[in-house]
Design a protein around this motif. Structure first.
Motif, short mmCIF file in Angstrom:
data_model
loop_
_atom_site.label_atom_id
_atom_site.label_comp_id
_atom_site.label_asym_id
_atom_site.label_seq_id
_atom_site.Cartn_x
_atom_site.Cartn_y
_atom_site.Cartn_z
N GLY A 1 -7.29 50.12 -50.50
CA GLY A 1 -7.18 48.90 -50.67
C GLY A 1 -6.87 48.00 -49.49
N VAL A 2 -7.48 46.89 -49.10
CA VAL A 2 -7.30 45.89 -48.06
C VAL A 2 -7.22 44.58 -48.29
CG1 VAL A 2 -7.81 45.33 -45.66
CG2 VAL A 2 -8.62 47.59 -46.62
N GLY A 3 -6.05 43.74 -48.02
CA GLY A 3 -5.92 42.40 -48.38
C GLY A 3 -5.45 41.54 -46.78
N LEU A 4 -5.35 40.36 -47.10
CA LEU A 4 -5.12 39.63 -45.94
C LEU A 4 -3.61 39.47 -45.76
CD1 LEU A 4 -6.23 37.66 -43.77
CD2 LEU A 4 -5.82 35.65 -45.47
N HIS A 5 -3.30 39.76 -44.45
CA HIS A 5 -1.91 39.56 -43.92
C HIS A 5 -2.05 38.21 -43.12
CE1 HIS A 5 2.04 41.43 -43.74
NE2 HIS A 5 1.99 41.46 -42.51
N PHE A 6 -1.82 37.05 -44.17
CA PHE A 6 -1.95 35.90 -43.63
C PHE A 6 -0.86 35.58 -42.35
CE2 PHE A 6 -0.92 31.06 -44.22
CZ PHE A 6 -1.96 30.77 -43.57
N VAL B 1 -5.75 27.52 -52.03
CA VAL B 1 -6.74 28.31 -51.24
C VAL B 1 -7.00 29.57 -51.77
CG1 VAL B 1 -7.71 29.34 -49.06
CG2 VAL B 1 -6.36 27.14 -49.04
N ALA B 2 -5.90 30.44 -52.26
CA ALA B 2 -6.23 31.78 -52.88
C ALA B 2 -6.96 31.64 -54.13
CB ALA B 2 -4.76 32.32 -53.16
N ARG B 3 -6.53 30.50 -55.01
CA ARG B 3 -7.17 30.26 -56.13
C ARG B 3 -8.74 29.90 -56.14
NH1 ARG B 3 -2.01 28.12 -57.58
NH2 ARG B 3 -2.34 26.19 -56.96
N ARG B 4 -8.97 28.86 -55.15
CA ARG B 4 -10.00 28.52 -54.74
C ARG B 4 -11.09 29.58 -54.24
NH1 ARG B 4 -8.85 24.32 -51.60
NH2 ARG B 4 -9.53 25.34 -49.42
N LYS B 5 -10.59 30.68 -53.42
CA LYS B 5 -11.39 31.67 -52.90
C LYS B 5 -11.37 32.76 -54.01
CE LYS B 5 -12.07 30.01 -48.84
NZ LYS B 5 -13.53 29.91 -48.15
N GLY B 6 -10.82 32.98 -55.15
CA GLY B 6 -10.77 34.05 -56.16
C GLY B 6 -9.77 35.05 -55.62
N ILE B 7 -8.68 34.85 -55.16
CA ILE B 7 -7.87 36.01 -54.91
C ILE B 7 -6.71 36.07 -55.91
CG2 ILE B 7 -6.35 37.01 -53.05
CD1 ILE B 7 -8.07 35.48 -51.10
N PRO B 8 -6.70 36.79 -56.65
CA PRO B 8 -5.43 36.71 -57.96
C PRO B 8 -4.42 37.35 -57.66
CG PRO B 8 -7.15 38.59 -58.39
CD PRO B 8 -7.68 38.06 -57.04
N VAL B 9 -4.08 37.87 -56.61
CA VAL B 9 -2.86 38.68 -56.33
C VAL B 9 -2.36 38.01 -54.98
CG1 VAL B 9 -1.81 40.95 -55.90
CG2 VAL B 9 -3.68 40.75 -57.37
N VAL B 10 -1.33 37.26 -55.16
CA VAL B 10 -0.42 36.77 -54.05
C VAL B 10 1.10 37.31 -54.07
CG1 VAL B 10 0.24 34.74 -53.00
CG2 VAL B 10 -1.92 34.73 -54.06
N ARG B 11 1.37 37.91 -53.14
CA ARG B 11 2.74 38.66 -53.12
C ARG B 11 3.98 37.72 -53.52
NH1 ARG B 11 4.12 41.99 -47.90
NH2 ARG B 11 3.22 43.51 -48.84
N VAL B 12 4.89 37.96 -54.15
CA VAL B 12 6.20 37.26 -54.41
C VAL B 12 7.04 38.40 -53.97
CG1 VAL B 12 7.74 36.02 -55.72
CG2 VAL B 12 5.13 35.63 -55.98
#
Length: 533
Positions: free
Chosen positions: A59-64, A149-160
């Motif tokens: 699995g690959v995600g964005l490292h902003f 932006v994550a909501r708008r782009k459909g990214i449901p998983v944002v690290r906390v």
């Protein structure tokens, strides 16, 4: 296999250098890395994309990234994020200083975040999650635009990235990091999406000589639920040294992750390994067409300026919860407003009721009496709710022992007076279990406690909470404080009466109300009604 223990092992910094890329892919082939986070603006990006294309189970995600290299968006379009002399991002310390002093433009963060997501997706990789290099997405001025932006782009998983403090207490560096991250998150608003995993681990492994030993102990003590484990494997090369100081430690982590004992422990069968793309969001129950499931009750006296914003936020939350426009009803209990509150509420599609008595409990009871939903939600008109409020409440009420709860609240701006007031409120909430924001309960339980106490002029929410808690104790239930969906409320009282005047006014009203002084009624009229007349 014990289905209750699920683990995402995420390797940060994919794309930082070819040596880091090689190490992450090696750990993935060893079965000890299931997910990675990709930097899209550094030279090793294309090499990482090629490697990820061959690792189909990774699995690959964005490292902003806001601290290394140059922005993906034109530097001229994001000047608050860049050094004007070089066009490169500010280094971490300077970025933090700018964020804490309000010199980061949220709109520019949105532009850069969207540009990095677009470059990621243009490479043809499925994007499973979003986190950030050096956890910069938790900074003030960064957290909210990244979440948007994550909501708008459909990214449901944002690290906390919050590890429990007791777990890192014996590792000073990790403890300091966790405390600072929490402080930054609070300053940033702390109103992000509900946490995508149950547990976050990895802070106490970072830069530790005993990495292998600590990792094995962590796996043996893994909690039920979904855990994200953050790691940083890689090989040291000259390119890496240009961007980072975490060098030999990466090779130590790689050796630990590929160690035979670690691989054997992961293969034992009692831990399910997965990546974020495999985390299915729970199904969202939908109300029967035409029958509301949730009823919002909004007491309103001269709220024309704030009501449209609240109704818009409820509409957003309703759309996130269910496509059925009738799943949620909004009732405005108009408390004899002298402005356009009533007509504006009607234009916004709300049901409008009238209540003449200037008693907030009576106003709320009037709205509740007309509600048709199974769940009642009470919120002040000068608020905006979080987009995932209804989803979080539905999840909470799925537990039979939950009687009711609250989302918590934060102000729409900061000042010393607000900070002190909310620190005291947070302490009170921590001690008592009470909270505010959107207060919710099932209709049957509201009726069982007799609704809001109309004999109470002030602090009616605390009295209502106590009534729900008594009911919960009789039934073996509980009142819950939700995480991650705080309601944003207006700081208008601090603006009208001063950042210290408003807290002192609350103390005065509470004191007079305790002793049932007639002056309490006069103060309530002054601070709640005449101030908006």
């Amino acid at each position: 296999m014990t289905a209750g223990r699920r683990l995402v092992i995420n390797a940060d910094d994919f794309g930082l250098s070819e040596g880091v890329n090689r190490g992450i892919l090696e750990a993935h082939r060893a079965g000890s890395v299931t997910s990675t986070s990709l930097l899209v603006n550094l030279p090793a990006f294309e090499d990482a994309v090629l490697g990820a294309g061959r690792a189909t189970q990774l699995g690959v995600g964005l490292h902003f990234n806001l601290t290394a290299g140059s922005p993906v968006a034109p530097a001229a379009g994001v000047p608050s994020l860049c050094d004007p002399a070089t066009g490169h991002f500010h280094p971490l310390r300077r970025l933090v200083a700018r964020a804490l002093t309000g010199r980061i433009a949220a709109a520019e963060v949105e532009v850069e975040c969207a540009a990095q997501i677009d470059r990621f997706r243009a490479a043809g990789l499925p994007l499973t999650h979003l986190d950030s290099h050096r956890h910069v997405h938790l900074l003030p001025g960064v957290w909210e635009p990244v979440g948007e932006v994550a909501r708008r782009k459909g990214i449901p998983v944002v690290r906390v990235p919050f590890d429990r403090l007791r777990r890192v207490a014996l590792t000073p560096g990790a403890l300091a990091e966790q405390v600072l991250l929490r402080c930054s998150y609070r300053l940033a608003g702390g109103n992000g999406m509900p946490r995508p995993v149950d547990h976050f681990r990895g802070s106490a492994l970072f830069a530790q000589r005993g990495f292998r030993h600590r990792l094995l102990a962590l796996l043996d003590q893994l909690d039920p639920g979904v855990t994200e484990l953050m790691v940083h494997p890689g090989y040291t090369d000259t390119e890496l040294a240009e961007w980072d100081t975490y060098l030999a430690e990466r090779e130590r982590e790689l050796a630990g992750l590929c160690d035979a004992a670690v691989r054997g422990r992961l293969a034992a069968g009692d831990i399910e390994l997965l990546h974020f793309g495999a985390l299915a969001r729970p199904a969202r129950p939908r109300a029967a067409p035409g029958q509301p499931h949730f009823s919002f009750i909004i007491p309103a006296f001269n709220e024309a300026a704030f009501l449209p914003g609240l109704v818009d936020s409820i509409s957003t939350a309703r759309a996130a919860y269910s496509p059925d426009p009738h799943a949620v009803e909004v009732i405005v209990a108009n408390n004899m407003s002298t402005d356009q509150t009533g007509p504006i509420a009607e234009r916004c599609g709300c049901r409008v009721l009238c209540e003449e008595r200037r008693i907030i409990s009576a106003v709320r009871n009037t709205g509740a009496a007309a509600a048709r939903g199974d769940v009642l939600l009470f919120v002040d008109a000068d608020s905006k709710i979080h987009p995932e409020t209804l989803i979080a409440i539905e999840r909470a009420l799925a537990a039979d022992d939950v009687i009711g709860g609250a989302t918590g609240v934060r102000m729409d701006r900061r000042s010393p007076g607000i900070a002190v007031s909310f620190a005291l409120q947070a302490l009170w909430a921590w001690v008592t279990g009470w909270d505010t924001g959107v207060v919710f309960c099932r209709r049957a339980d509201f009726d069982a406690v007799g609704g809001w106490d109309e004999q109470v002029l002030f602090g009616e929410d605390v009295v209502f909470f106590r009534a729900l808690c008594r009911l919960a104790r009789r039934r073996g239930g509980r009142f819950v404080r939700l995480r991650g969906v705080k309601t944003v409320t207006s700081a208008r009282k601090f603006e009208q009466f001063g950042q210290w005047g408003w807290p002192l006014a609350n103390v005065g009203v509470i004191w007079l109300a305790i002793f049932r002084s007639p002056r309490a009624r006069r103060l309530i009229e002054r601070y709640w009604y005449k101030s908006r007349a």
